[in-house]
Design an enzyme around this catalytic site. Structure first.
Site, PDB file in Angstrom:
ATOM      1  N   GLU A 265      36.245  37.632  48.402  1.00  0.00           N
ATOM      2  CA  GLU A 265      36.948  36.937  47.040  1.00  0.00           C
ATOM      3  C   GLU A 265      38.348  38.382  46.939  1.00  0.00           C
ATOM      4  OE1 GLU A 265      36.264  34.840  45.705  1.00  0.00           O
ATOM      5  OE2 GLU A 265      34.434  34.332  46.965  1.00  0.00           O
TER       6      GLU A 265
ATOM      7  N   CYS B  71      39.884  40.798  38.209  1.00  0.00           N
ATOM      8  CA  CYS B  71      41.020  40.012  39.598  1.00  0.00           C
ATOM      9  C   CYS B  71      41.388  38.796  38.752  1.00  0.00           C
ATOM     10  CB  CYS B  71      39.794  39.561  40.559  1.00  0.00           C
ATOM     11  SG  CYS B  71      38.720  38.659  39.902  1.00  0.00           S
TER      12      CYS B  71
END
Length: 493
Positions: free
Chosen positions: A223, A257
């Site tokens: 990720e 993010c």
């Protein structure tokens, strides 16, 4: 503010790491974690660890990131508790063998997909959401029946210390262990053989993780991140757009993010957007954001200097914010107007409270720009024009996409969360987390009876047997003549 050189959490001796792995692998081989009741008990323990220690998590998160309690709840503890409950409620169904359609020859057999645990899982967390990004993957790994080694981020040491102290009180240490440390400890873990590695963090480190895993043929879930764009079209309600952009960008001081990394705005509404953003930021954080209890801090001096340097080098116009204070690791919510594609702020993911605005003559110009870059983890579109929205969605790629809102995809646990290309490999959340840490084991259980039907498979072979096999095994397509082209045929499925 905690700094990385303060020994807040005790690092695991490097020599202990192989033994820790051997212990949890022995537990997995014993079959302890296979029981669904055992998994549910561990998930209840994880839920209770959060629910019974909310104040301690607030304190640790404040010390590491000055994180406001509401941001901790929305982005970390609330969703962890929710995912634990959902996993417990749905585990029987998720873990049940999955029946599949079969051909005529296999109609009387037991053919299904088993959901087996993959084995020993390594989860490497990161610092910006140090509770969530360590424990949400663990929920899936536990639910799927694996043993787990967790590596918290050393950059958020107060949270790492708290999780290290609490986990043994709530989860079975035979199955779930923590390794604390910095780069040497991560390297030592990567030298060992795991059955799955889950990593959240930067793309550069992701490449290192993947290279190390390749040596062991270990599957990975990465990720990562990237520069997530936000398109703002002329037709949108700019007041609402400003508020939703601001919460997405400045939540956790931009250290997310999937935060909007930059804005692509149609020419003609850029000044109105800046005006509404000023009003919004005044409403959210007051005239002095540094004193606002709703605004966090940059995690470390290294990240602070990187952000300040990027702001110094920009050729755009700082129209909101821009001030900072190193001793407090404070950078004000900042907007930079009229940045160009080659601007310093448009090269790498910003990961902080600085929002560049690129003005374009048309949304098509914005699409072209986004497509000239790596696929981002998220993509945002603000417009009421369905045709335009669909055009942007049809002609771009991203890990996720959200229209007229920001960051909500992370909280919808029925949606898989993950990147594509350089923004990540694989996905998780909800059932997808269970699937990520499960092996789909194709299983065929046939009877030793009815052997007469198998003779068509055995030598000596013949054309007649081929005909029988074709009828018994495979789906059929009927072909009809194509009137427009007699030489061609048209399939009727």
């Amino acid at each position: 503010m905690a700094q990385n050189d303060i020994p807040i959490v005790e690092y695991t001796p490097l020599s202990d790491i192989p033994t820790i792995l051997q212990d949890v692998r022995a537990t997995f081989k014993s079959g302890l974690t296979k029981s669904l009741s055992y998994r549910k008990e561990q998930l209840k323990g994880l839920h209770n660890m959060i629910a019974e220690n909310e104040d301690l998590f607030r304190e640790a998160s404040f010390l590491d990131l000055r994180k406001p309690p509401q941001e901790l709840f929305l982005g970390e503890t609330g969703i962890i508790k929710h995912e634990c409950v959902e996993a417990i409620k749905n585990l029987d169904r998720w873990a049940s063998p999955e029946k599949v359609k079969v051909s005529l020859i296999n109609k009387f057999d037991d053919i299904h997909i088993r959901k087996d645990p993959v084995g020993v899982v390594l989860i490497i967390g990161t610092w910006n959401y140090p509770v969530n990004l360590l424990l949400i993957p663990a929920i899936g790994a536990i639910a799927a029946g694996n043993t787990v080694i967790l590596k918290p981020s050393e950059v958020s040491p107060h949270v790492a210390k708290l999780v290290t102290e609490l986990l043994p009180k709530y989860l079975d240490q035979r199955s779930y262990r923590i390794v604390n440390g910095a780069v040497p400890h991560t390297s030592a873990l990567l030298d060992l053989k795991f059955d799955h590695i889950f990593y959240t963090g930067s793309g550069n480190v992701g490449k290192i993780i993947m290279a190390a895993a390749a040596k062991q043929l270990t599957p990975v879930t990465l990720e990562l991140g990237g520069k997530s764009p936000a398109f703002v079209a002329k037709d949108g309600n700019i007041n609402t757009i400003a508020r939703r952009l601001a919460i997405g960008k400045f939540f956790n001081s931009g250290q997310t993010c999937i935060a909007p990394d930059y804005v692509i705005v149609e020419r003609g509404v850029e000044n109105e957007l800046v005006k509404e953003m000023k009003k919004t930021l005044l409403e959210f954080y007051g005239a002095a954001p540094q004193t606002s209890p709703s605004y966090g801090r940059i995690v470390s001096k290294g990240h602070f200097h990187r952000l300040v340097q990027g702001l110094k080098n920009t050729q755009g116009e700082v129209v909101i914010g821009g001030d900072s204070q190193e001793d407090d690791l404070f950078i004000a919510p900042t907007l930079v107007l009229n940045v160009k594609p080659d601007d310093s702020l448009m090269q790498d993911e910003i990961f902080g409270p600085i929002l560049p605005i690129m003005v374009v003559d048309s949304m098509e110009d914005g699409v072209d720009y986004v497509n000239s870059k790596d696929q981002p983890l998220a993509l945002y579109i603000f417009s009421g024009n369905k045709k335009l929205v669909n055009h942007i969605l049809d002609n771009t790629r991203s890990g996720s996409a959200v229209v007229n809102e920001t960051m909500v995809q992370f909280t919808i646990t029925t949606l898989p969360f993950g990147g594509t290309g350089p923004s990540g490999i694989g996905s998780y959340h909800g059932k997808k987390s269970f699937d990520t840490f499960s092996h789909e084991r194709s299983t065929v259980i046939k009877s030793l009876g009815m052997e007469r039907f198998n003779t068509v498979r055995y030598p000596p072979y013949s054309e007649k047997k081929i005909g029988w096999l074709d009828w018994l095994l495979y789906s059929k397509v009927k072909y009809a003549p194509n009137a427009a082209n007699p030489g061609a045929s048209k399939a009727n499925l």
